[in-house]
Enzyme design. Structure first.
Site, PDB file in Angstrom:
ATOM      1  N   TYR A   1       0.830  -1.205   0.000  1.00 38.51           N
ATOM      2  CA  TYR A   1       0.000   0.000   0.000  1.00 38.51           C
ATOM      3  C   TYR A   1       0.866   1.258   0.000  1.00 38.51           C
ATOM      4  O   TYR A   1       0.628   2.202  -0.756  1.00 38.51           O
ATOM      5  CB  TYR A   1      -0.888  -0.062   1.241  1.00 38.51           C
TER       6      TYR A   1
ATOM      7  N   LYS B   1       1.079   4.183  -2.829  1.00 38.99           N
ATOM      8  CA  LYS B   1       0.633   5.531  -2.477  1.00 38.99           C
ATOM      9  C   LYS B   1       1.721   6.583  -2.701  1.00 38.99           C
ATOM     10  O   LYS B   1       1.415   7.706  -3.132  1.00 38.99           O
ATOM     11  CB  LYS B   1       0.154   5.559  -1.024  1.00 38.99           C
TER      12      LYS B   1
END
Length: 299
Positions: free
Chosen positions: A164, A168
């Site tokens: 993640y 991001k």
């Protein structure tokens, strides 16, 4: 000055619930016609549902105009089809909020390569797919507002979210280049790092914090960043009614003589290298090279 979206067409991905739903509803409330995109899967990306249609029904019940789209952001052809539907219906797309995402949290030691790749595919490649699908239209109409969804995990790290976080921070980098490439077409591109209690974060936030960290408290930042007078190339954090700006900075640095350009030389100069006095916020990668040349020239 009231921020108004009358006459604008917006696409919000991952808008079947949580933050995306709130963005879609608030955009419609301020006059935008909205494409509510959501595959309708669970938070790990599996399964399907009619989540997007339910949000469209909410918008229509309040007097707004919206259409549902169940396309997957990981499939470029489906993003092209979504854009074509919106263009056929309304003739344009002015705003894109890339919000779709999934979580497959595990420590890196326990994370499979497949779980790493899938999360990066949805967040990073998915946002690139949706953006690419609207990019040429925005260039031709000389107007566009695009928002990427980053995270404090991407900016600063968080245990158990290597996939993640990688995706991001990648989105923040994508923003920076697209803001440069889109500038002459009045395409403004920004990054939002939201902190909200949603289905994605239900394991992180205690129940008592849900009302404080509501999607409603994040939406004002998102709508500002896709408004007519939005900045570009900004990273904004938002949560619980607190709004922050984050920056990638560069110290002035040190020009080491040739005989000190060794690992030991870098170690000896590390305090000067990391001295934040006079640090800058470059607006392009070329500025880093410029600071190096300036130092070498004795500037």
């Amino acid at each position: 000055m009231t921020i108004d979206f009358t006459g604008r067409v917006a696409v919000v991905t991952g808008a079947g619930g949580g933050l995306g739903r709130e963005y879609a509803i608030q955009l419609a409330r301020r006059g935008a016609k909205v494409v509510v995109n959501d595959l309708g899967g669970s938070r790990d990306g599996t399964g399907h549902s009619d989540a997007a249609a339910k949000v469209v029904a909410e918008i229509e019940a309040a007097g707004g105009e919206a259409i549902a789209d169940g396309g997957s952001v990981t499939e470029y052809a489906q993003m092209e089809a979504m854009v074509a539907r919106a263009k056929d219906r309304w003739g344009q797309i002015d705003i894109l909020i890339n919000n779709a995402g999934v979580l497959r949290d595990k420590s890196f030691a326990k994370m499979s390569p497949e779980d790493f790749a899938f999360v990066v595919d949805v967040h990073l490649n998915g946002s690139a797919n949706a953006t690419k699908a609207v990019w040429e239209m925005m260039r031709q109409q000389a107007y566009g507002r695009i928002l990427m969804t980053a995270s404090s995990t991407g900016l600063f790290g968080n245990f158990g979210q290597a996939n993640y976080g990688a995706a991001k921070l990648g989105l923040a980098g994508l923003t920076k280049t697209l803001a440069i490439e889109g500038a002459k077409y009045d395409i403004r591109v920004n990054t939002l790092a939201p902190t909200a209690a949603t289905r994605m974060t239900e394991d992180i936030f205690p129940e008592a914090m849900h009302a404080l960290f509501s999607p409603e408290s994040v939406a004002p930042a998102a709508l500002y960043l896709v408004s007519h007078d939005a900045p570009t190339n900004m990273i904004m954090g938002a949560g619980a009614g607190v709004y922050q700006a984050a920056y990638v900075t560069l110290t002035q640095g040190v020009a080491l003589p040739a005989d000190q350009q060794t690992p030991e030389g870098v170690a000896a100069a590390i305090d000067r290298i990391t001295d934040r006095t006079g640090e800058i916020v470059p607006q392009s990668g070329a500025e880093q090279a410029g600071t190096i040349l300036k130092l070498l020239q004795g500037g």
